[in-house]
Scaffold this active site. Structure first.
Site, PDB file in Angstrom:
ATOM      1  CD  GLU A   1      -2.952  -1.068   2.332  1.00  0.00           C
ATOM      2  OE1 GLU A   1      -2.805  -0.216   3.227  1.00  0.00           O
ATOM      3  OE2 GLU A   1      -3.917  -1.818   2.285  1.00  0.00           O
TER       4      GLU A   1
ATOM      5  CD  GLU B   1      -3.654  -6.014   4.145  1.00  0.00           C
ATOM      6  OE1 GLU B   1      -4.467  -5.194   4.608  1.00  0.00           O
ATOM      7  OE2 GLU B   1      -2.420  -5.842   4.170  1.00  0.00           O
TER       8      GLU B   1
HETATM    9  C1  GBH Z   1      -4.623  -2.150   5.507  1.00  0.00           C
HETATM   10  O1  GBH Z   1      -4.676  -0.818   5.219  1.00  0.00           O
HETATM   11  C2  GBH Z   1      -3.261  -2.449   6.034  1.00  0.00           C
HETATM   12  O2  GBH Z   1      -2.453  -3.045   5.051  1.00  0.00           O
HETATM   13  C3  GBH Z   1      -3.264  -3.285   7.279  1.00  0.00           C
HETATM   14  O3  GBH Z   1      -2.022  -3.222   7.879  1.00  0.00           O
HETATM   15  C4  GBH Z   1      -4.371  -2.826   8.187  1.00  0.00           C
HETATM   16  O4  GBH Z   1      -4.332  -3.467   9.436  1.00  0.00           O
HETATM   17  C5  GBH Z   1      -5.664  -3.098   7.502  1.00  0.00           C
HETATM   18  O5  GBH Z   1      -5.707  -2.488   6.272  1.00  0.00           O
HETATM   19  C6  GBH Z   1      -6.882  -2.645   8.280  1.00  0.00           C
HETATM   20  O6  GBH Z   1      -6.908  -1.262   8.415  1.00  0.00           O
HETATM   21  O7  GBH Z   1     -11.884   6.831   2.456  1.00  0.00           O
HETATM   22  O8  GBH Z   1     -10.241   8.241   3.544  1.00  0.00           O
HETATM   23  O9  GBH Z   1     -11.554   6.693   4.859  1.00  0.00           O
HETATM   24  C7  GBH Z   1      -5.949  -0.284   5.011  1.00  0.00           C
HETATM   25  C8  GBH Z   1      -5.855   0.958   4.177  1.00  0.00           C
HETATM   26  C9  GBH Z   1      -6.665   3.012   3.545  1.00  0.00           C
HETATM   27  C10 GBH Z   1      -8.236   1.293   4.006  1.00  0.00           C
HETATM   28  C11 GBH Z   1      -7.713   4.024   3.741  1.00  0.00           C
HETATM   29  C12 GBH Z   1      -9.321   2.309   4.176  1.00  0.00           C
HETATM   30  C13 GBH Z   1     -10.069   4.483   3.766  1.00  0.00           C
HETATM   31  C14 GBH Z   1      -9.687   5.800   3.274  1.00  0.00           C
HETATM   32  N1  GBH Z   1      -6.944   1.840   4.334  1.00  0.00           N
HETATM   33  N2  GBH Z   1      -9.030   3.503   3.473  1.00  0.00           N
HETATM   34  S1  GBH Z   1     -10.960   6.982   3.545  1.00  0.00           S
END
Ligand code: GBH
Length: 446
Positions: free
Chosen positions: A168, A346
Site C-alpha cells: 500500500e 487483504e
Molecule cells: C490495511 O490498510 C493495512 O495493510 C493493514 O495493515 C491494516 O491493518 C488493515 O488495512 C486494516 O486497516 O476513504 O479516507 O476513509 C488499510 C488501508 C486506507 C483502508 C484508507 C481504508 C479508507 C480511506 N486503508 N481507506 S478513507
C-alpha cells in the site's frame, strides 16, 4: 447461498495475512533497530489508546503456535511481512544475522506445515535512521530498499518464491506525509508526492535486484484500491468521483501498468508534483508477475466531499460494507489495465468482538467474508484471473493509529495473557477451506 471451494478455480490459494509491526512485538530483541512506528507511537496523541508495538501479539516468540493455528485452519498459504529494521537495523550496510535467522525459522516452519510463504518486504516499518535522513521523501531510500530486497532474496530465495515489494504505497506516502495519520505524521503534500514517487522507484529497483538474484520467484506489489462512485449522476459528482479515483487509485496504477502518471491529477497537483528523472517510469513499469489487491470498502463522492450512504452497513472502522465494489474493481483491473494475475492480499473487517466463555460470536465478520468471497467468485466468472485470497487478519493486532482498539482477527487475542481464541469466523473459514462444516480447530491456548 453458501460459498464453497468449488466456486473458485482448482489451484486457487486460500490464506491469511499479517504484518510484522502489527504482531511481532520484541521490538528491541536480537538486534532489531528502531522503526518509524516505534518513534511515532511515543509521540503523544498519535495512537488512539496510547499503545505501541512493543508487545503486540508476541508473535516473535509465539510464531510456532501461530503457524499451527494457520495450519489447523486448513490454509494453503500465509502472507507475512519482513521487518526491515531486523535485517538492517540502520537501514543500510551491515546485516543483522539474528534478524535473518528469525525469518529463516519462520519460513522453515511454514514449509514443514505445508504452508506456502508469501513475503511482503515493506509493510511500513522503515528503519528510523532512514527517516532521520528524510525517509521516503529522500530518493536515496529507494536505493536502500532495493539493497535490502536483494539481501532478503539471497537468504530466503531457495524457499520463498513469492515476494511483494511494498504494501500500500498510498498509505506510506499520502496517509503518512500529507494526511499525517501514519508515521512519520507529516502534513505536506509536496513531500507526500515525492515519497510516493520514491516508493515506486524503490519498488522498480527492488524488482530488478530480485530478478537478478532469483530464478523463478514471482514478484509483485500490493496496492490498497478503493473504487469510487459518484453520489449522483450530476456531472460535478461524477467529476469528484473521478478525481478521488485519480488520487487514490490511478496515481499508482497508471505508472505501474501504463508507465505514466495520470494527466488530470498531475495538472491538479500543480507545483507539488514529484521530480521524475529519465528512466524512472520505465523502472516503475517493469513487468510484474502479480498484483496484490487490498480491498476493504468503496468511496462515494459528491462535489462537496465524501458521502456515507445511509442504508448501508458499516464496520467498527466506520467503513461501508460494499462487496460489489470488489467485483467492479477486479473487472476494471482486467479491462483498463490488462493487469497481471491478481491476488486479494487483504480483505476483512473489524467488529467490537467480546469473549464469552471460550467463544467469540462474530456473525457480521462471517457475513463480510462470505459476501466478499462471493464477489471474488463473480469476478472470476467474468474472466478475471484471480489466483488467491488472504483474509485480514489471522490475529487481532496493532491496528496502527487505532492501537489495539480495533479487532480484525479470525482469532481473538487476549492481550493480557496473549491467549489466542479462534472466533466463530475462524471455524467458518476452516469449514470453507477443508470442506468439513464442523471441523475442530486447535483449542484455545493459554
Ligand atoms: C490495511 O490498510 C493495512 O495493510 C493493514 O495493515 C491494516 O491493518 C488493515 O488495512 C486494516 O486497516 O476513504 O479516507 O476513509 C488499510 C488501508 C486506507 C483502508 C484508507 C481504508 C479508507 C480511506 N486503508 N481507506 S478513507
Amino acid at each position: 447461498m453458501t460459498i464453497t471451494r468449488k466456486d473458485f478455480p482448482d489451484r486457487f490459494v486460500f490464506g491469511v495475512a499479517t504484518s510484522s509491526f502489527q504482531i511481532e512485538g520484541a521490538t528491541r530483541e536480537d538486534g532489531r533497530g528502531p522503526s518509524i512506528w516505534d518513534t511515532f507511537c511515543r509521540e503523544p496523541g498519535r495512537i488512539l489508546d496510547g499503545t505501541n508495538g512493543d508487545a503486540a501479539c508476541d508473535h516473535y516468540h509465539r510464531w510456532a503456535e501461530d503457524l499451527d493455528l494457520i495450519q489447523s485452519l486448513g490454509a494453503d498459504a500465509y502472507r507475512f511481512s519482513i521487518a526491515w529494521p531486523r535485517i538492517q537495523p540502520e537501514g543500510r550496510g551491515a546485516v543483522n544475522p539474528r534478524g535473518l535467522d528469525f525469518y529463516d525459522r519462520l519460513v522453515d516452519g511454514m514449509l514443514e506445515r505445508g504452508l506456502k510463504p508469501y513475503a511482503t518486504l515493506y509493510h511500513w516499518d522503515l528503519p528510523q535512521t532512514l527517516q532521520d535522513a528524510g525517509g521516503w521523501a529522500n530518493r536515496d531510500t529507494a536505493h536502500r530498499f532495493a539493497e535490502y530486497a536483494r539481501l532478503v532474496a539471497e537468504r530466503l530465495g531457495d524457499r520463498v518464491t513469492s515476494y511483494a515489494t511494498l504494501n500500500e504505497p498510498w498509505c506510506s506516502s499520502i496517509l503518512s506525509y500529507q494526511i499525517g495519520e501514519h508515521a512519520p505524521g507529516l502534513r505536506n503534500r509536496k513531500l507526500a508526492l515525492a515519497a510516493a514517487h520514491h516508493l515506486l522507484v524503490g519498488h522498480g529497483e527492488a524488482v530488478a535486484a530480485m530478478r537478478d538474484a532469483l530464478r523463478d520467484a514471482e514478484l509483485g506489489i500490493v496496492l490498497n484500491l478503493q473504487p469510487t462512485y459518484p453520489a449522483s449522476e450530476k456531472p460535478e459528482d461524477v467529476a469528484a468521483a473521478h478525481h478521488a479515483d485519480g488520487t487514490f487509485n490511478r496515481w499508482f496504477l497508471d505508472p505501474l501498468f501504463r508507465g505514466e502518471y495520470p494527466q488530470d491529477i498531475w495538472e491538479a497537483y500543480g507545483a507539488d508534483v514529484p521530480e521524475v528523472q529519465p528512466g524512472d517510469l520505465a523502472c516503475i513499469a517493469r513487468p510484474l508477475d502479480f498484483l496484490g489487491v487490498n480491498y476493504y470498502s468503496r468511496g462515494v463522492n459528491s462535489a462537496n466531499g465524501s458521502v456515507r450512504p445511509p442504508d448501508s452497513a458499516y464496520t467498527h472502522m466506520g467503513w461501508e460494507v460494499y462487496p460489489q465494489g470488489l467485483t467492479d474493481l477486479l473487472v476494471r483491473l482486467k479491462e483498463d489495465y490488462a493487469a497481471p494475475p491478481l491476488f486479494i492480499t487483504e480483505n476483512g473487517a473489524a467488529y467490537p468482538d467480546e469473549l464469552t466463555g471460550d467463544r467469540v460470536h462474530d456473525p457480521e465478520r462471517i457475513r463480510y467474508f462470505e459476501s466478499h468471497l462471493e464477489a471474488v467468485a463473480q469476478a472470476v466468472r467474468h474472466g478475471v484471473d484471480v489466483r488467491g485470497y488472504f483474509a485480514w487478519s489471522l490475529l487481532d493486532n496493532f491496528e496502527w493509529a487505532w492501537g489495539y482498539s480495533r479487532r480484525f482477527g479470525l482469532v481473538y487475542v487476549d492481550y493480557a495473557s496473549q491467549r489466542r481464541v479462534p472466533k466463530d469466523s475462524a471455524l467458518w473459514y476452516q469449514g470453507l477451506l477443508t470442506g468439513q462444516p464442523e471441523g475442530v480447530l486447535l483449542p484455545a491456548t493459554d
